[in-house]
Design an enzyme around this catalytic site. Structure first.
Site: not given
Ligand code: PHE
Ligand code: ZN
Length: 854
Positions: A126, A260, A294-295, A298
């Site tokens: 990401e 992530m 949080h992760e 997702h």
């Molecule tokens: N998507 C991740 C999060 O919010 C954050 C992230 C973004 C990590 C870009 C790495 C690179 O949990």
């Molecule tokens: Zn996130």
């Protein structure tokens, strides 16, 4: 999606230019032959042209790849290569694309794509990192199933989904859930695991693992408990179950962000997962619990339902932050969580919203998407959902969420889709509400009141200052939670949510026996700046009587701010009534210690600078610093007699436990110790340092000693004890700068950049030093300009290795227009110096240009 910019200027991407990809990706098979400098990636992808596609070009993203060969349906082809990818003539019927590329994980210091950290392979895709792994339509609306084969001698080889086989030197994985490439992950290394398992409520057995470097096995238990609590909570509160046979978490030391959510294989910055009483503070524990949640959350809000394009980032991030905040509120204390979040919002999001980097939660353009992982997208994105929930009610919210999961499972969605489920589930028209997603800037809400013959009227007016690209703003829907208190302190009207929709609007309350005291914006019901002319005695009244814990704290916070401002502008002495109120609270053992700690924590110096700026004054960082010192010294002196007793009463004995109650008590204890240190020359802190059997107390004691310039011996001892532990060393680096006097901070930070353990290659270490530098308000803004120079030099050096972390840290300069002409000139010089650097990355170029332009 090209801008008509000169060839050298970075391309700008616009939301309005969205066009779907012209091909379906039916399936993806990847083989990795791992080698540190020459990893081969072999891809076999089934494409199917979409009939009538608006853009039928076969374009695959690809950056920093060496193409070895490419074939379509088994026949070699020669694609046209560009800096950003390739195009190729392809059949108009389904076909199989094969490519072999070579990449250099060890040379990858940007930590995006496939890279190495301490001899271990790992990935970060990401937002747009997959294109550094192989040629692919690297956009979130292209979803497919992935089969992955990893070849290498590493003991552990992981990817997304479920394991399907392994043997000597290879392992295979299959992820049955279609996903965008940004959720792809691969890890390989000689790791060890902390295993566990979870049974979902429908009876599915899930294997859980936290993978770490040998030696860190003992720091996984807390993270594992947090994971299991998250899994249970998402089942109970949102009805969401986990959907694979295995869930892996991996800790890596070199990581640009916190963590992530790769499908089935979350990758964490080790600072956000490893925990032990000896090495982690209470604050670390809280953060780890929240980030694991949080992760994990997702998996549904982000992975099963993802974003159509990166402009929609807040669709997954705002919602997931909102969900993890609900989780923390349930696990710990809801008021404490709310107050902490608002402190954080004001510290990070309000300055962003009020400065050159202001952008809506859903931006309409960007050059580098990595620059939009911001407090606005995340935290304001979550606030917007909080308002939505307040407007439709708990019931409406849960109906809408059920519909969201039902309707959009497996899709890549937009903010329009999100709002539509709320409209359909509740019958509400959200046209005006949508402005929260498209407008930048924090509304200022002013209030006037009148009382006559039992009728009380509140009149609100909203105004939002221009932000870059948005000179005029239409009024937004603002949910204002209000309660009324009678003169004796009793609540005469319990909380009710007023819905403001106009620029100026009045609300009346009938049948009141006397003029009430209003408690406005309870629970911080909207992310606005409330401007209300009121007296300190009314604030003190609310601090004593409000039934809403947030507004109780807020009243104290406003008192603290006004007292500080009066000291700075009028040379006033610390406000006696406020000192009095603080002392009462501090001694009130019926109050939650965590709440007392929050009431006792002063507004940050940067916060005071912002408040002065908003009132048309030019903040002087040194003066703000001195006022803070004087205030704390006065408070300490007035409390002199009770501090030893309070210190003893709040000391937590017995084995360390990171639970909310102990954490709150230790927090209060640390604040008392810092007052005590002002009077006893550090004796108690030195004793605490000696006796400490956990990092929270050791760190608190060292912090007090360093602040008092009495900590040289302890700092050396701390270093000797912990020099082998990277995460504790980050604390050691940061603390010396955070506690430094304004005139000394830059020199201390500079010396630390010469320390053998300082490195540009580890983002945590860089942030420890430069983040602490920028966070020492009076030190960073010292009139010499040494802080500005030091940061700029280090950003220039880091940009060559790691553009993403460099660009994010440029934000330290975003508030530069607040300050006087001399400081502005010094900062401008450094920004221009960064901007003028040869070969500056696209990431950093965008940030410094935006900061300078406004
Ligand atoms: N998507 C991740 C999060 O919010 C954050 C992230 C973004 C990590 C870009 C790495 C690179 O949990
Ligand atoms: Zn996130």
């Amino acid at each position: 999606m090209k801008d008509a910019a000169p060839a050298s200027a970075p391309e700008t991407f616009y939301l309005k230019d969205y066009t779907p990809f012209g091909f379906e990706v039916v399936s993806v098979e990847l083989t990795f032959r791992l080698a540190p400098n020459a990893t081969r990636v072999i891809s076999k992808i089934r494409f199917s042209p979409k009939p009538g596609a608006a853009d039928p070009t076969f374009f695959l993203h690809g950056e920093e790849l060496t193409l070895i060969r490419a074939a379509i349906d088994g026949t070699e082809v020669t694609p046209t290569l560009t800096d950003t990818g390739l195009t190729c003539d392809v059949p108009d019927t389904p076909f199989t694309w094969e490519a072999e590329v070579e990449i250099d994980p060890e040379g990858n210091t940007a930590l995006e794509g496939l890279y190495m950290s301490n001899g271990m392979y790992c990935t970060q895709c990401e937002a747009e990192g997959f294109r550094k792994i192989t040629y692919y339509p690297d956009r979130p609306d292209v979803m497919s199933t992935f089969k992955v084969r990893i070849e290498g001698d590493e003991k552990v080889k992981l990817s997304n989904g479920n394991p399907t086989g392994n043997g000597a030197g290879w392992a295979e994985w299959h992820d049955p859930w279609p996903k965008p490439a940004y959720l792809f992950a691969l890890v390989a290394g000689d790791l060890v695991n902390h295993p566990d398992s979870f049974t979902t409520r429908s009876g599915k057995e899930v294997e859980l693992n936290i993978w770490v470097r040998p030696g860190d096995e003992g720091k996984c238990a807390f993270g594992m408990e947090a994971l299991k609590k998250s899994m249970t909570w998402d089942e109970e509160v949102y009805g969401r179950e986990y959907d694979l046979d295995i869930f892996n978490i991996v800790a890596v030391d070199d990581f640009n962000m916190g963590a992530m959510e790769n499908k089935g294989l979350n990758i964490f910055n080790s600072s956000c997962v490893l925990a032990s009483p000896d090495t982690s503070t209470d604050a670390n524990y809280e953060r780890i619990e929240a980030i694991i949640a949080h992760e994990y959350f997702h998996n549904w809000t982000g992975n099963r339902i993802t974003c159509r394009d990166w402009f929609q980032l807040c669709l997954k991030e705002g919602l997931t932050v909102f969900r993890d905040a609900q989780f923390t509120a349930d696990m710990r204390s809801a008021p404490v969580k709310r107050i902490s979040d608002v402190i954080d919002l004001r510290a990070r999001q309000f300055p962003e919203d009020g400065g050159p980097l202001a952008h809506p939660p859903r931006p309409e353009q960007f050059q580098e998407i990595n620059n939009f992982y911001t407090a606005t997208v995340y935290e304001k994105g979550a606030e917007v959902i909080g308002m939505l929930k307040r407007l439709v009610g708990d019931d409406g919210y849960s109906k809408a969420l059920d519909l969201y999961f039902d309707r959009h499972d497996g899709q890549a969605c937009t903010i329009e889709d999100w709002l539509k489920v709320f409209e359909d589930a509740t019958g509400r028209d959200l046209t005006q509400f949508k402005l929260w997603y498209s407008q930048a800037g924090t509304p200022r809400l002013s209030v006037e009141e009148s009382y006559q013959d039992g009728t009380y009227t509140l009149t609100f007016e909203q105004k939002t200052a221009p932000t870059p690209g948005q000179p005029d703003k239409a009024p937004r829907v603002i949910p204002i939670a209000v309660g009324l208190l009678g003169p004796n302190g009793d609540e005469v009207l319990p909380t009710q949510v007023l819905e403001m929709t106009e620029g100026k609007q009045s609300f009346t309350f009938e049948g009141l026996a006397a003029k009430p005291v209003p408690s406005i914006l309870r629970e911080f019901s909207a992310p606005v700046i409330l401007e209300r002319e009121t007296t300190n005695s009314e604030r003190a009244f609310l601090l004593a009587h409000d039934t809403d814990p947030f507004n109780r704290w807020e009243a104290g916070n406003a008192l603290a701010r006004e007292a500080r401002i009066a000291m700075i502008l009028d040379g006033a002495a610390p406000d006696a009534d406020y000192l009095d109120a603080l002392q009462k609270m501090l001694r009130d053992d019926d109050l939650d210690p965590a709440f007392r700690a929050l009431v006792l924590s002063p507004p940050s110096q940067s916060n005071i600078a912002q408040a002065l700026h908003e009132h048309g004054h030019t903040p002087d960082p040194q003066q703000i610093h001195d006022a803070a010192e004087t205030f704390a010294q006065t408070l300490a002196e007035q409390l002199a007699d009770s501090l030893p007793r309070l210190y003893a009463a709040t000391t937590v004995d017995g084995p360390y436990s990171p639970d909310a109650v102990s954490t709150g008590k230790r927090d209060l204890n640390a604040r008392i110790l810092s007052l005590l240190t002002r009077l006893d020359g550090g004796q108690q802190a030195a004793r605490q340092y000696e006796a400490a059997d956990n990092m929270t107390q050791q760190y608190a004691a060292l912090s007090c000693l360093l602040k008092a310039e009495k900590g040289a011996a302890q700092s050396q001892a701390f270093y000797d004890q912990w020099k082998g532990d990277r995460l504790v060393m980050d604390k050691w680096f940061a603390l010396q700068i955070a506690t430094a006097a304004p005139e000394a901070a830059a020199q201390i930070a500079q010396d630390l950049t010469g320390h053998a353990l300082f490195t540009l290659k580890n983002p945590n270490r860089f942030r420890a030093v430069m983040g602490a530098m920028a966070g020492n308000h009076a030190g960073f803004h010292h009139a010499s300009g040494a802080g500005y120079r030091l940061l700029a030099e280090n950003l220039i050096a880091l940009d060559k290795l790691n553009p993403q972390t460099t660009a994010r840290m440029c934000a330290a300069f975003q508030t530069w227009r607040r300050y006087d002409a001399d400081r502005q000139a010094l900062i401008r010089e450094q920004l221009q110096r960064i901007a003028g650097t040869d070969g500056l990355s696209r990431d950093t170029t965008e940030m410094v240009t935006r900061i300078l332009d406004a």
